[in-house]
Design a protein around this motif. Structure first.
Motif, PDB file in Angstrom:
ATOM      1  N   GLY A  16       0.800  -1.212   0.000  1.00 59.32           N
ATOM      2  CA  GLY A  16       0.000   0.000   0.000  1.00 59.32           C
ATOM      3  C   GLY A  16       0.836   1.266   0.000  1.00 59.32           C
ATOM      4  N   SER A  17       0.144   2.399   0.115  1.00 66.47           N
ATOM      5  CA  SER A  17       0.790   3.704   0.062  1.00 66.47           C
ATOM      6  C   SER A  17       0.330   4.587   1.219  1.00 66.47           C
ATOM      7  N   LYS A  65      14.740   4.078  -2.324  1.00 66.09           N
ATOM      8  CA  LYS A  65      14.856   4.652  -3.662  1.00 66.09           C
ATOM      9  C   LYS A  65      13.913   3.941  -4.628  1.00 66.09           C
ATOM     10  N   GLY A  66      13.174   4.710  -5.389  1.00 68.33           N
ATOM     11  CA  GLY A  66      12.221   4.148  -6.327  1.00 68.33           C
ATOM     12  C   GLY A  66      10.846   3.902  -5.735  1.00 68.33           C
ATOM     13  N   ARG A  67      10.744   3.957  -4.407  1.00 64.29           N
ATOM     14  CA  ARG A  67       9.453   3.729  -3.750  1.00 64.29           C
ATOM     15  C   ARG A  67       8.926   4.987  -3.053  1.00 64.29           C
ATOM     16  N   THR A  84       5.220   4.518  -1.410  1.00 61.67           N
ATOM     17  CA  THR A  84       4.499   3.500  -2.153  1.00 61.67           C
ATOM     18  C   THR A  84       5.190   2.150  -1.989  1.00 61.67           C
ATOM     19  N   SER A  85       4.495   1.101  -2.408  1.00 59.56           N
ATOM     20  CA  SER A  85       5.038  -0.261  -2.312  1.00 59.56           C
ATOM     21  C   SER A  85       5.608  -0.527  -0.922  1.00 59.56           C
ATOM     22  N   LEU A  86       4.848  -0.149   0.088  1.00 59.45           N
ATOM     23  CA  LEU A  86       5.335  -0.261   1.457  1.00 59.45           C
ATOM     24  C   LEU A  86       5.526  -1.714   1.864  1.00 59.45           C
ATOM     25  N   LYS A  87       6.544  -1.914   2.700  1.00 56.54           N
ATOM     26  CA  LYS A  87       6.893  -3.242   3.192  1.00 56.54           C
ATOM     27  C   LYS A  87       6.813  -3.246   4.718  1.00 56.54           C
ATOM     28  N   PRO A  88       6.635  -4.407   5.325  1.00 59.73           N
ATOM     29  CA  PRO A  88       6.652  -4.457   6.794  1.00 59.73           C
ATOM     30  C   PRO A  88       7.935  -3.862   7.380  1.00 59.73           C
ATOM     31  N   VAL A 121       3.220  -1.072   8.796  1.00 58.85           N
ATOM     32  CA  VAL A 121       2.906  -1.826   7.588  1.00 58.85           C
ATOM     33  C   VAL A 121       2.748  -3.293   7.966  1.00 58.85           C
ATOM     34  N   SER A 122       1.571  -3.828   7.714  1.00 55.34           N
ATOM     35  CA  SER A 122       1.301  -5.225   8.065  1.00 55.34           C
ATOM     36  C   SER A 122       1.403  -6.115   6.838  1.00 55.34           C
TER      37      SER A 122
END
Length: 123
Positions: A16-17, A65-67, A84-88, A121-122
């Motif tokens: 998600g973002s 970088k890039g996200r 964007t493209s969030l990670k845990p 971030v889950s």
């Protein structure tokens, strides 16, 4: 003196973002390099991104970088971080910061800090 107040944190699922915003008040906001850092529990703060006073140059940590994208609006005294493209692994407290230059922020030289906003971030 510059006061910084963050907003926009919250919880999101992986992929998600979120958009964080930092509102600055005080003298000469548009002369400061601005940036974002994050802090994981029990760890030191780490650099995320910074932007020059005029918005013409930006810098990012390799991990984002890039996200992530940093931007600023000097007319509104704000600096934003679009994530964007969030990670845990991005789960942390995110802090807005000001320094004399964007390069100084990359080197962890900070003059003013905001209080931070939690991003979770889950998976």
């Amino acid at each position: 003196q510059v006061q910084l107040v963050e907003s926009g944190g919250g919880s999101v699922q992986a992929g998600g973002s979120l958009r964080l915003s930092c509102a600055g008040s005080g003298r000469s906001f548009d002369t400061w390099g601005m940036g974002w850092f994050r802090q994981f529990p029990g760890k030191e703060r780490e650099f995320v991104a910074s932007i020059t006073w005029n918005g013409r140059s930006t810098y990012y940590a390799d991990s984002v970088k890039g996200r992530f994208t940093i931007s600023r609006d000097n007319a509104k005294n704000t600096v934003d971080l679009q994530m964007t493209s969030l990670k845990p692994d991005d789960t942390a407290v995110y802090l807005c910061a000001a320094s004399h230059t964007a390069q100084a922020l990359r080197e962890m030289v900070v003059t003013y800090w905001g209080q931070g906003t939690q991003v979770t971030v889950s998976s």
